[in-house]
Scaffold this motif. Structure first.
Motif, short mmCIF file in Angstrom:
data_model
loop_
_atom_site.label_atom_id
_atom_site.label_comp_id
_atom_site.label_asym_id
_atom_site.label_seq_id
_atom_site.Cartn_x
_atom_site.Cartn_y
_atom_site.Cartn_z
N THR A 12 0.85 -1.18 0.00
CA THR A 12 0.00 0.00 0.00
C THR A 12 0.88 1.23 0.00
O THR A 12 1.84 1.32 0.76
CB THR A 12 -0.90 0.02 1.26
N LEU A 13 0.54 2.19 -0.86
CA LEU A 13 1.37 3.38 -0.96
C LEU A 13 0.82 4.52 -0.12
O LEU A 13 -0.38 4.72 -0.01
CB LEU A 13 1.45 3.84 -2.42
N ARG A 14 1.73 5.24 0.50
CA ARG A 14 1.41 6.45 1.26
C ARG A 14 2.44 7.48 0.82
O ARG A 14 3.62 7.31 1.03
CB ARG A 14 1.52 6.20 2.76
N SER A 15 1.98 8.51 0.17
CA SER A 15 2.89 9.55 -0.34
C SER A 15 3.93 8.95 -1.28
O SER A 15 5.08 9.36 -1.29
CB SER A 15 3.57 10.28 0.81
N GLY A 16 3.54 7.93 -2.04
CA GLY A 16 4.44 7.34 -3.01
C GLY A 16 5.40 6.31 -2.44
O GLY A 16 6.22 5.78 -3.17
N LEU A 17 5.31 6.02 -1.14
CA LEU A 17 6.22 5.05 -0.52
C LEU A 17 5.43 3.90 0.08
O LEU A 17 4.31 4.09 0.55
CB LEU A 17 7.04 5.73 0.59
N PRO A 18 5.99 2.71 0.08
CA PRO A 18 5.30 1.56 0.67
C PRO A 18 5.10 1.72 2.17
O PRO A 18 5.88 2.38 2.84
CB PRO A 18 6.23 0.38 0.39
N ASP A 19 4.03 1.12 2.69
CA ASP A 19 3.76 1.13 4.13
C ASP A 19 4.47 -0.04 4.81
O ASP A 19 3.85 -0.85 5.48
CB ASP A 19 2.25 1.05 4.40
N ARG A 20 5.74 -0.16 4.58
CA ARG A 20 6.57 -1.18 5.22
C ARG A 20 7.98 -0.65 5.22
O ARG A 20 8.30 0.32 4.52
CB ARG A 20 6.50 -2.51 4.46
N TYR A 21 8.83 -1.26 6.01
CA TYR A 21 10.23 -0.83 6.01
C TYR A 21 10.87 -1.23 4.69
O TYR A 21 10.59 -2.29 4.13
CB TYR A 21 10.98 -1.44 7.19
N ARG A 59 17.36 -1.80 7.13
CA ARG A 59 16.02 -1.40 6.73
C ARG A 59 15.92 0.12 6.87
O ARG A 59 16.62 0.75 7.66
CB ARG A 59 14.94 -2.06 7.61
N TYR A 60 15.04 0.70 6.05
CA TYR A 60 14.82 2.13 6.03
C TYR A 60 13.35 2.41 6.29
O TYR A 60 12.48 1.77 5.70
CB TYR A 60 15.20 2.71 4.67
N ASP A 61 13.08 3.37 7.17
CA ASP A 61 11.71 3.79 7.45
C ASP A 61 11.28 4.72 6.31
O ASP A 61 11.96 5.72 6.04
CB ASP A 61 11.66 4.52 8.79
N PRO A 62 10.16 4.43 5.63
CA PRO A 62 9.73 5.28 4.52
C PRO A 62 9.54 6.75 4.92
O PRO A 62 9.85 7.64 4.13
CB PRO A 62 8.39 4.67 4.09
N VAL A 63 9.08 7.00 6.13
CA VAL A 63 8.89 8.38 6.59
C VAL A 63 10.24 9.09 6.71
O VAL A 63 10.38 10.24 6.32
CB VAL A 63 8.11 8.40 7.92
#
Length: 78
Positions: A12-21, A59-63
């Motif tokens: 699922t995308l939020r602001s163009g980024l996945p909702d996962r690390y 891992r990278y946090d999308p936020v």
């Protein structure tokens, strides 16, 4: 009658980024980098987005990635 699609929370995308690390490979694709080695070099020089370890994996946090990109864009605009 159309059946509503149930989205996978990992995609699922939020602001163009996945909702996962994000994995380093995800970041390479998102940022259009030449290779994962570029990320590793940035990490070593403390230039790239913040990452954390899960076991032996980065891992990278999308936020945090989004904030890092916004900061770079602001620096370019100044």
């Amino acid at each position: 009658m159309a059946v509503p699609k149930i989205s996978d929370p990992r995609t699922t995308l939020r602001s163009g980024l996945p909702d996962r690390y994000l994995t380093p490979e995800d970041l390479v694709e998102l940022l259009g980098l030449p290779s994962v080695e570029t990320l590793y070099t940035w990490r070593k020089k403390r230039l790239g987005p913040p990452a954390f370890r899960v076991g032996r994996h980065l891992r990278y946090d999308p936020v945090a990635v989004q904030a890092w990109v916004a900061e770079r864009m602001a620096q370019e605009a100044a």
